[in-house]
Write an enzyme that holds these catalytic residues in place. Structure first.
Site, PDB file in Angstrom:
ATOM      1  N   TYR A  35      -5.780  11.260  -5.951  1.00  0.00           N
ATOM      2  CA  TYR A  35      -6.465  10.216  -7.096  1.00  0.00           C
ATOM      3  C   TYR A  35      -7.254   9.153  -6.409  1.00  0.00           C
ATOM      4  O   TYR A  35      -7.155   9.054  -5.285  1.00  0.00           O
ATOM      5  CB  TYR A  35      -5.329   9.668  -7.960  1.00  0.00           C
ATOM      6  CG  TYR A  35      -4.583   8.607  -7.415  1.00  0.00           C
ATOM      7  CD1 TYR A  35      -3.673   8.519  -6.360  1.00  0.00           C
ATOM      8  CD2 TYR A  35      -5.018   7.212  -7.735  1.00  0.00           C
ATOM      9  CE1 TYR A  35      -2.899   7.562  -5.855  1.00  0.00           C
ATOM     10  CE2 TYR A  35      -4.262   5.985  -7.117  1.00  0.00           C
ATOM     11  CZ  TYR A  35      -3.190   6.358  -6.168  1.00  0.00           C
ATOM     12  OH  TYR A  35      -2.561   5.063  -5.593  1.00  0.00           O
ATOM     13  N   ARG A 103       6.487  26.924 -12.137  1.00  0.00           N
ATOM     14  CA  ARG A 103       7.096  25.919 -10.776  1.00  0.00           C
ATOM     15  C   ARG A 103       7.719  26.854  -9.660  1.00  0.00           C
ATOM     16  O   ARG A 103       8.476  27.704  -9.777  1.00  0.00           O
ATOM     17  CB  ARG A 103       8.083  25.141 -11.299  1.00  0.00           C
ATOM     18  CG  ARG A 103       8.623  24.013 -10.471  1.00  0.00           C
ATOM     19  CD  ARG A 103       9.605  23.169 -11.032  1.00  0.00           C
ATOM     20  NE  ARG A 103      10.178  22.053 -10.177  1.00  0.00           N
ATOM     21  CZ  ARG A 103      10.723  22.546  -9.034  1.00  0.00           C
ATOM     22  NH1 ARG A 103      11.265  23.527  -8.848  1.00  0.00           N
ATOM     23  NH2 ARG A 103      10.901  21.266  -8.137  1.00  0.00           N
ATOM     24  N   HIS A 105       7.499  25.965  -5.132  1.00  0.00           N
ATOM     25  CA  HIS A 105       6.832  24.955  -4.114  1.00  0.00           C
ATOM     26  C   HIS A 105       5.788  25.652  -3.352  1.00  0.00           C
ATOM     27  O   HIS A 105       4.645  24.644  -3.408  1.00  0.00           O
ATOM     28  CB  HIS A 105       7.941  24.612  -3.085  1.00  0.00           C
ATOM     29  CG  HIS A 105       9.147  23.813  -3.467  1.00  0.00           C
ATOM     30  ND1 HIS A 105       9.861  24.054  -4.645  1.00  0.00           N
ATOM     31  CD2 HIS A 105       9.270  22.609  -3.127  1.00  0.00           C
ATOM     32  CE1 HIS A 105      10.911  23.092  -4.749  1.00  0.00           C
ATOM     33  NE2 HIS A 105      10.627  22.224  -3.887  1.00  0.00           N
ATOM     34  N   LYS A 149      -4.597   9.893  -0.273  1.00  0.00           N
ATOM     35  CA  LYS A 149      -4.205   9.047  -1.739  1.00  0.00           C
ATOM     36  C   LYS A 149      -3.495  10.085  -2.629  1.00  0.00           C
ATOM     37  O   LYS A 149      -4.198  10.454  -3.460  1.00  0.00           O
ATOM     38  CB  LYS A 149      -5.439   8.389  -2.212  1.00  0.00           C
ATOM     39  CG  LYS A 149      -5.162   7.092  -2.962  1.00  0.00           C
ATOM     40  CD  LYS A 149      -6.425   6.312  -3.278  1.00  0.00           C
ATOM     41  CE  LYS A 149      -6.354   5.231  -4.356  1.00  0.00           C
ATOM     42  NZ  LYS A 149      -5.446   4.315  -4.074  1.00  0.00           N
ATOM     43  N   GLU A 181       1.141  -2.004   5.529  1.00  0.00           N
ATOM     44  CA  GLU A 181       0.327  -2.492   4.190  1.00  0.00           C
ATOM     45  C   GLU A 181       1.104  -2.862   3.073  1.00  0.00           C
ATOM     46  O   GLU A 181       2.291  -3.298   3.285  1.00  0.00           O
ATOM     47  CB  GLU A 181      -0.850  -1.333   3.840  1.00  0.00           C
ATOM     48  CG  GLU A 181       0.107  -0.120   3.531  1.00  0.00           C
ATOM     49  CD  GLU A 181      -0.931   0.895   2.866  1.00  0.00           C
ATOM     50  OE1 GLU A 181      -1.909   0.804   2.396  1.00  0.00           O
ATOM     51  OE2 GLU A 181      -0.561   2.338   3.404  1.00  0.00           O
ATOM     52  N   LEU A 205      -2.978   3.788   3.955  1.00  0.00           N
ATOM     53  CA  LEU A 205      -4.389   3.929   3.283  1.00  0.00           C
ATOM     54  C   LEU A 205      -5.655   3.291   3.603  1.00  0.00           C
ATOM     55  O   LEU A 205      -5.559   2.123   3.790  1.00  0.00           O
ATOM     56  CB  LEU A 205      -4.263   3.915   1.850  1.00  0.00           C
ATOM     57  CG  LEU A 205      -5.613   4.321   0.812  1.00  0.00           C
ATOM     58  CD1 LEU A 205      -5.164   5.877   0.800  1.00  0.00           C
ATOM     59  CD2 LEU A 205      -5.368   3.610  -0.571  1.00  0.00           C
TER      60      LEU A 205
HETATM   61  C1  LIG Z   1      -1.082   1.532  -0.674  1.00  0.00           C
HETATM   62  C2  LIG Z   1      -2.461   1.150  -0.877  1.00  0.00           C
HETATM   63  N1  LIG Z   1      -3.128   0.561   0.172  1.00  0.00           N
HETATM   64  C3  LIG Z   1      -4.281   0.033   0.181  1.00  0.00           C
HETATM   65  C4  LIG Z   1      -4.886   0.146  -1.229  1.00  0.00           C
HETATM   66  C5  LIG Z   1      -6.402  -0.584  -1.029  1.00  0.00           C
HETATM   67  O1  LIG Z   1      -7.398   0.551  -1.437  1.00  0.00           O
HETATM   68  P1  LIG Z   1      -8.612   0.276  -2.014  1.00  0.00           P
HETATM   69  O2  LIG Z   1      -9.354  -0.884  -1.214  1.00  0.00           O
HETATM   70  O3  LIG Z   1      -9.267   1.624  -1.646  1.00  0.00           O
HETATM   71  O4  LIG Z   1      -8.562   0.189  -3.335  1.00  0.00           O
HETATM   72  C6  LIG Z   1      -4.340   0.753  -2.292  1.00  0.00           C
HETATM   73  C7  LIG Z   1      -5.137   0.897  -3.582  1.00  0.00           C
HETATM   74  O5  LIG Z   1      -4.804   1.264  -4.507  1.00  0.00           O
HETATM   75  C8  LIG Z   1      -2.919   1.333  -2.053  1.00  0.00           C
HETATM   76  O6  LIG Z   1      -2.457   2.040  -3.145  1.00  0.00           O
END
Ligand SMILES: Cc1ncc(COP(=O)(O)O)c(C=O)c1O
Length: 293
Positions: A35, A103, A105, A149, A181, A205
């Site tokens: 997403y 369903r 896997h 993501k 993070e 991310l």
């Molecule tokens: C785990 C995580 N880290 C960092 C971010 C920040 O990402 P972005 O700057 O692309 O919104 C998000 C955003 O939803 C996130 O879910």
């Protein structure tokens, strides 16, 4: 926050009430999908290229074939704003799953991806960006591929809920003390004029706003050091801030009940916020700085 009526799907635009998913759907049953959340200011996308590029990187990493070219995705996303007559600050949620299938896997054969995207109002969070937020620290129990993501957000949900139950905005995640993070944002520590953050490896991310923060630092001649800091470093930090598409650049002024430095928002954080507003072409009237003066 209201969801606008016109929703984009892999079958074209439909009314949101007509969105109808089979219960054997890979996203619903396995979280087998990816997403994006894309920021919109006054009816214009911010960082759309970065989001679409990341969407394709995530899809490739989990072997989901997006049923559109990048150009088509851009065009559909623009059409989504137009069809809903978006003129305000908003966000677009876009989700793509491996599809609908009995369903099992293993990947199903002859199944194509399901996609939907919708728009929701999202006013800027002025108060928290001005005053800062409190956070807690939590162990990062997620998998090793957080650069994807993916829809699998249960560890993030649990961490955010724990923060929320303690009256905090975010959970700062760490692996054996090393800060990765937050549950839904990237995090930065400022010490002696340098900005430290976890390197953009596979276990975080690669935030679209993070990329801009790096750029803002370069423009302001502030060293951007991709070196992970530790939970114990927070007590010696001059400033702490987080970034995401929905929280922009938000100061973190308290962690685990203790103030960060003197508990006030720092200068580097304010510079980043200022750069963000310019970058996103946020006008004076909507600026947190204009309101301060
Ligand atoms: C785990 C995580 N880290 C960092 C971010 C920040 O990402 P972005 O700057 O692309 O919104 C998000 C955003 O939803 C996130 O879910």
């Amino acid at each position: 926050m209201s969801v606008y009526d016109n929703v984009l799907t892999h079958k074209g635009f439909i009314h949101k009430d007509d969105l109808n998913y089979p219960f054997e759907e890979r996203g619903l049953q396995f979280g087998d999908g990816i997403y994006e959340v894309i920021r919109v200011y006054k009816g214009q996308y911010y960082l759309i290229n970065e989001h679409v590029e990341r969407l394709y990187r995530s899809a490739e990493a989990v072997k989901i074939e997006i049923p559109f070219t990048k150009k088509e995705v851009f065009n559909y996303l623009e059409e989504l704003l137009l069809k809903n007559n978006i003129k305000t600050d908003a966000k677009v949620y876009l989700q793509i799953t491996r599809g609908s299938a009995p369903r099992d896997h293993a990947f199903p054969l002859n199944t194509s991806a399901n996609l939907y995207a919708y728009v929701q109002d999202l006013p800027r969070k002025m108060e928290i960006m001005r005053d800062g937020v409190a956070a807690i620290t939590q162990p990062d129990v997620r998998w090793d591929w957080c650069y994807i993501k993916s829809l699998n957000l249960l560890p993030n949900v649990m961490a955010k809920q724990t923060a929320s139950e303690q009256g905090c905005f975010e959970a700062i995640l760490h692996k054996d003390g090393e800060v990765t993070e937050c549950s839904s944002s990237n995090i930065y520590l400022v010490k002696e004029g340098k900005v430290y953050t976890h390197p953009a490896k596979k276990n975080i991310l690669h935030g679209c706003v993070r990329m801009r923060v790096e750029h803002f630092c370069k423009e302001k001649n502030i060293p951007f050091v991709e070196e992970a800091f530790h939970v114990e470093d927070i007590q010696y930090a001059d400033e702490l801030f987080l970034s995401s598409s929905t929280a922009e650049v938000t100061p973190v002024v308290k962690v685990d009940g203790k103030p960060v430095s003197n508990g006030m928002v720092g200068k580097v954080t304010r510079k980043m916020q200022e750069k963000y507003e310019k970058d996103a072409e946020i006008n004076e009237a909507a600026s947190i700085f204009a309101k301060e003066v």
